[in-house]
Design a protein around this motif. Structure first.
Motif, PDB file in Angstrom:
ATOM      1  N   LYS A   1      57.543  46.337  44.120  1.00 49.00           N
ATOM      2  CA  LYS A   1      57.424  46.379  42.660  1.00 49.00           C
ATOM      3  C   LYS A   1      56.845  45.068  42.131  1.00 49.00           C
ATOM      4  O   LYS A   1      55.994  45.066  41.244  1.00 49.00           O
ATOM      5  N   ALA A   2      57.304  43.950  42.679  1.00 51.63           N
ATOM      6  CA  ALA A   2      56.793  42.649  42.250  1.00 51.63           C
ATOM      7  C   ALA A   2      55.310  42.525  42.561  1.00 51.63           C
ATOM      8  O   ALA A   2      54.535  42.002  41.751  1.00 51.63           O
ATOM      9  N   GLU A   3      54.891  43.001  43.736  1.00 54.07           N
ATOM     10  CA  GLU A   3      53.464  42.957  44.087  1.00 54.07           C
ATOM     11  C   GLU A   3      52.641  43.778  43.110  1.00 54.07           C
ATOM     12  O   GLU A   3      51.550  43.368  42.713  1.00 54.07           O
ATOM     13  N   ARG A   4      53.147  44.939  42.721  1.00 59.45           N
ATOM     14  CA  ARG A   4      52.413  45.782  41.765  1.00 59.45           C
ATOM     15  C   ARG A   4      52.290  45.090  40.415  1.00 59.45           C
ATOM     16  O   ARG A   4      51.233  45.156  39.771  1.00 59.45           O
ATOM     17  N   HIS A   5      53.358  44.420  39.979  1.00 60.40           N
ATOM     18  CA  HIS A   5      53.302  43.695  38.702  1.00 60.40           C
ATOM     19  C   HIS A   5      52.272  42.568  38.768  1.00 60.40           C
ATOM     20  O   HIS A   5      51.509  42.360  37.818  1.00 60.40           O
ATOM     21  N   VAL A   6      52.237  41.864  39.877  1.00 56.71           N
ATOM     22  CA  VAL A   6      51.265  40.768  40.041  1.00 56.71           C
ATOM     23  C   VAL A   6      49.851  41.332  40.052  1.00 56.71           C
ATOM     24  O   VAL A   6      48.953  40.814  39.390  1.00 56.71           O
ATOM     25  N   ALA A   7      49.641  42.424  40.797  1.00 54.49           N
ATOM     26  CA  ALA A   7      48.312  43.034  40.862  1.00 54.49           C
ATOM     27  C   ALA A   7      47.871  43.506  39.480  1.00 54.49           C
ATOM     28  O   ALA A   7      46.713  43.329  39.087  1.00 54.49           O
ATOM     29  N   ARG A   8      48.793  44.097  38.727  1.00 54.64           N
ATOM     30  CA  ARG A   8      48.462  44.575  37.382  1.00 54.64           C
ATOM     31  C   ARG A   8      48.110  43.410  36.468  1.00 54.64           C
ATOM     32  O   ARG A   8      47.153  43.482  35.695  1.00 54.64           O
TER      33      ARG A   8
ATOM     34  N   LEU B   1      47.231  29.919  42.598  1.00 55.52           N
ATOM     35  CA  LEU B   1      47.203  29.647  41.160  1.00 55.52           C
ATOM     36  C   LEU B   1      45.917  28.948  40.745  1.00 55.52           C
ATOM     37  O   LEU B   1      45.323  29.284  39.717  1.00 55.52           O
ATOM     38  N   HIS B   2      45.427  28.016  41.549  1.00 54.34           N
ATOM     39  CA  HIS B   2      44.210  27.299  41.161  1.00 54.34           C
ATOM     40  C   HIS B   2      43.004  28.233  41.101  1.00 54.34           C
ATOM     41  O   HIS B   2      42.098  28.028  40.307  1.00 54.34           O
ATOM     42  N   VAL B   3      43.000  29.284  41.905  1.00 51.18           N
ATOM     43  CA  VAL B   3      41.907  30.252  41.865  1.00 51.18           C
ATOM     44  C   VAL B   3      41.974  31.051  40.568  1.00 51.18           C
ATOM     45  O   VAL B   3      40.958  31.269  39.901  1.00 51.18           O
ATOM     46  N   VAL B   4      43.186  31.475  40.194  1.00 59.47           N
ATOM     47  CA  VAL B   4      43.366  32.232  38.956  1.00 59.47           C
ATOM     48  C   VAL B   4      42.984  31.378  37.754  1.00 59.47           C
ATOM     49  O   VAL B   4      42.271  31.829  36.855  1.00 59.47           O
ATOM     50  N   VAL B   5      43.436  30.126  37.739  1.00 62.69           N
ATOM     51  CA  VAL B   5      43.127  29.221  36.622  1.00 62.69           C
ATOM     52  C   VAL B   5      41.623  28.967  36.536  1.00 62.69           C
ATOM     53  O   VAL B   5      41.036  29.000  35.447  1.00 62.69           O
TER      54      VAL B   5
END
Length: 87
Positions: free
Chosen positions: A27-34, A53-57
């Motif tokens: 469930k946590a993986e799905r929330h992160v993917a969403r 995180l640095h890639v997302v930022v």
């Protein structure tokens, strides 16, 4: 969890990171993917490792800069059109 820690009756090892049972981990993986998809990062499979995180930022900053450049070009074009009309 979003509202606090997940308390589940299923036993897990203390050394497991993150300390979630398999069902809550999925469930946590799905929330992160969403959340990543909503942010514009297309993750094809939730079983893949999420970007650091640095890639997302960096991707978020790139998107903001792209929008600002487009707005600046539109503003410059608008000023040029006004100048041509007044000339």
């Amino acid at each position: 969890g979003q509202t606090g820690p997940i308390l589940c009756g299923k036993p897990i090892l203390r050394s497991t990171v993150p300390s979630l049972c398999p069902m809550h981990f999925q469930k946590a993986e799905r929330h992160v993917a969403r959340a990543l998809k909503k942010a514009g990062l297309n993750v094809t499979s939730p079983s893949k490792v999420a970007p650091k995180l640095h890639v997302v930022v960096a991707e978020y900053v790139r998107q903001i800069q792209t929008k600002r450049r487009a707005a600046q070009k539109a503003a410059i074009a608008k000023v040029d059109i006004k100048e041509e009309k007044t000339s």
